[in-house]
Design a protein around this motif. Structure first.
Motif, PDB file in Angstrom:
ATOM      1  N   ILE A  66       5.485   1.936 -17.582  1.00 25.02           N
ATOM      2  CA  ILE A  66       4.978   3.025 -17.088  1.00 25.02           C
ATOM      3  C   ILE A  66       3.567   2.663 -17.037  1.00 25.02           C
ATOM      4  N   LEU A  67       2.966   2.243 -18.325  1.00 23.56           N
ATOM      5  CA  LEU A  67       1.545   1.752 -18.193  1.00 23.56           C
ATOM      6  C   LEU A  67       0.944   0.718 -17.528  1.00 23.56           C
ATOM      7  N   ASP A  68       1.947  -0.131 -17.418  1.00 24.59           N
ATOM      8  CA  ASP A  68       1.541  -1.416 -16.342  1.00 24.59           C
ATOM      9  C   ASP A  68       1.456  -0.851 -14.947  1.00 24.59           C
ATOM     10  N   ILE A  69       2.229   0.053 -14.374  1.00 22.71           N
ATOM     11  CA  ILE A  69       2.100   0.657 -13.219  1.00 22.71           C
ATOM     12  C   ILE A  69       1.133   1.491 -13.010  1.00 22.71           C
ATOM     13  N   ALA A  70       0.620   2.270 -14.099  1.00 26.12           N
ATOM     14  CA  ALA A  70      -0.646   3.090 -13.885  1.00 26.12           C
ATOM     15  C   ALA A  70      -1.835   2.211 -13.919  1.00 26.12           C
ATOM     16  N   LYS A  71      -1.767   1.016 -14.707  1.00 27.26           N
ATOM     17  CA  LYS A  71      -2.858   0.196 -14.393  1.00 27.26           C
ATOM     18  C   LYS A  71      -3.036  -0.479 -13.130  1.00 27.26           C
ATOM     19  N   ALA A  72      -1.775  -0.899 -12.568  1.00 27.93           N
ATOM     20  CA  ALA A  72      -1.901  -1.524 -11.459  1.00 27.93           C
ATOM     21  C   ALA A  72      -2.434  -0.514 -10.233  1.00 27.93           C
ATOM     22  N   ARG A  73      -1.866   0.786 -10.396  1.00 27.63           N
ATOM     23  CA  ARG A  73      -2.515   1.944  -9.336  1.00 27.63           C
ATOM     24  C   ARG A  73      -4.130   2.144  -9.531  1.00 27.63           C
ATOM     25  N   LYS A  74      -4.506   1.892 -10.688  1.00 30.26           N
ATOM     26  CA  LYS A  74      -5.931   2.110 -10.944  1.00 30.26           C
ATOM     27  C   LYS A  74      -6.709   0.656 -10.287  1.00 30.26           C
ATOM     28  N   GLU A  75      -6.120  -0.302 -10.545  1.00 26.75           N
ATOM     29  CA  GLU A  75      -6.795  -1.643  -9.921  1.00 26.75           C
ATOM     30  C   GLU A  75      -6.703  -1.453  -8.408  1.00 26.75           C
ATOM     31  N   MET A  76      -5.481  -1.041  -7.750  1.00 22.64           N
ATOM     32  CA  MET A  76      -5.443  -0.787  -6.348  1.00 22.64           C
ATOM     33  C   MET A  76      -6.465   0.137  -5.629  1.00 22.64           C
ATOM     34  N   ALA A  77      -6.623   1.462  -6.536  1.00 19.18           N
ATOM     35  CA  ALA A  77      -7.686   2.280  -5.974  1.00 19.18           C
ATOM     36  C   ALA A  77      -9.011   1.728  -5.970  1.00 19.18           C
ATOM     37  N   ALA A  78      -9.371   0.726  -6.969  1.00 23.00           N
ATOM     38  CA  ALA A  78     -10.521   0.174  -7.149  1.00 23.00           C
ATOM     39  C   ALA A  78     -10.893  -0.773  -6.239  1.00 23.00           C
ATOM     40  N   GLY A  79      -9.780  -1.183  -5.552  1.00 21.52           N
ATOM     41  CA  GLY A  79      -9.701  -2.554  -4.376  1.00 21.52           C
ATOM     42  C   GLY A  79      -9.602  -3.673  -5.043  1.00 21.52           C
ATOM     43  N   ASP A  80      -9.306  -3.746  -6.507  1.00 27.61           N
ATOM     44  CA  ASP A  80      -9.000  -5.025  -7.338  1.00 27.61           C
ATOM     45  C   ASP A  80      -7.517  -5.586  -6.899  1.00 27.61           C
ATOM     46  N   ALA A  81      -7.282  -5.693  -5.501  1.00 24.97           N
ATOM     47  CA  ALA A  81      -5.715  -6.007  -5.284  1.00 24.97           C
ATOM     48  C   ALA A  81      -5.751  -6.717  -4.088  1.00 24.97           C
ATOM     49  N   PHE A  82      -4.625  -7.532  -3.907  1.00 24.64           N
ATOM     50  CA  PHE A  82      -4.665  -8.576  -2.674  1.00 24.64           C
ATOM     51  C   PHE A  82      -3.655  -7.915  -1.759  1.00 24.64           C
ATOM     52  N   ASP A  83      -3.702  -7.944  -0.538  1.00 24.68           N
ATOM     53  CA  ASP A  83      -2.640  -7.585   0.711  1.00 24.68           C
ATOM     54  C   ASP A  83      -1.574  -8.636   0.424  1.00 24.68           C
ATOM     55  N   LEU A  84      -0.338  -7.947   0.324  1.00 23.58           N
ATOM     56  CA  LEU A  84       0.946  -8.747   0.274  1.00 23.58           C
ATOM     57  C   LEU A  84       1.019  -9.879   1.493  1.00 23.58           C
ATOM     58  N   ASP A  85       0.550  -9.120   2.675  1.00 22.04           N
ATOM     59  CA  ASP A  85       0.891 -10.370   3.889  1.00 22.04           C
ATOM     60  C   ASP A  85      -0.175 -11.323   3.725  1.00 22.04           C
ATOM     61  N   ASP A  86      -1.514 -11.125   3.279  1.00 25.90           N
ATOM     62  CA  ASP A  86      -2.474 -12.088   2.917  1.00 25.90           C
ATOM     63  C   ASP A  86      -1.901 -13.082   2.074  1.00 25.90           C
ATOM     64  N   VAL A  87      -1.308 -12.516   0.776  1.00 23.81           N
ATOM     65  CA  VAL A  87      -0.898 -13.589   0.075  1.00 23.81           C
ATOM     66  C   VAL A  87       0.297 -14.446   0.520  1.00 23.81           C
ATOM     67  N   ALA A  88       1.200 -13.763   1.035  1.00 26.52           N
ATOM     68  CA  ALA A  88       2.310 -14.364   1.798  1.00 26.52           C
ATOM     69  C   ALA A  88       1.691 -15.483   2.691  1.00 26.52           C
ATOM     70  N   ALA A  89       0.999 -15.289   3.619  1.00 26.32           N
ATOM     71  CA  ALA A  89       0.337 -16.324   4.564  1.00 26.32           C
ATOM     72  C   ALA A  89      -0.196 -17.490   3.774  1.00 26.32           C
ATOM     73  N   GLU A  90      -0.977 -17.086   2.698  1.00 25.15           N
ATOM     74  CA  GLU A  90      -1.690 -18.208   2.018  1.00 25.15           C
ATOM     75  C   GLU A  90      -0.592 -19.247   1.508  1.00 25.15           C
ATOM     76  N   VAL A  91       0.430 -18.670   0.798  1.00 20.69           N
ATOM     77  CA  VAL A  91       1.673 -19.354   0.223  1.00 20.69           C
ATOM     78  C   VAL A  91       2.191 -19.987   1.213  1.00 20.69           C
ATOM     79  N   GLU A  92       2.752 -19.483   2.434  1.00 19.98           N
ATOM     80  CA  GLU A  92       3.272 -20.211   3.447  1.00 19.98           C
ATOM     81  C   GLU A  92       2.414 -21.587   3.929  1.00 19.98           C
TER      82      GLU A  92
END
Length: 75
Positions: free
Chosen positions: A41-67
């Motif tokens: 629960i705390l990890d999810i709350a932290k991730a939501r805060k990071e996303m709201a602050a823009g500290d996240a990566f778009d999944l499509d961009d990450v998938a394209a880079e991995v590919e």
């Protein structure tokens, strides 16, 4: 703290079998909860805060880079 009677009975049974107090059983149960579900629960709350602050990566961009990395390694 109010508990359903069936939960209290089970806690008392566990305490008796372990020759420990009800408090000991409560603390062990709460620590177990906090280490598992509580942490999630705390990890999810932290991730939501990071996303709201823009500290996240778009999944499509990450998938394209991995590919691109995988294709480069295969060449």
């Amino acid at each position: 703290m109010r508990l359903p009677l069936d939960v209290l009975v089970e806690i008392e049974e566990i305490a008796a079998v372990c020759e420990r107090s009800r408090s000991w059983v409560f603390v062990r149960a709460l620590k177990s909860y906090l280490a598992a579900e509580g942490k999630e629960i705390l990890d999810i709350a932290k991730a939501r805060k990071e996303m709201a602050a823009g500290d996240a990566f778009d999944l499509d961009d990450v998938a394209a880079e991995v590919e691109a990395i995988v294709k480069g390694a295969a060449a």
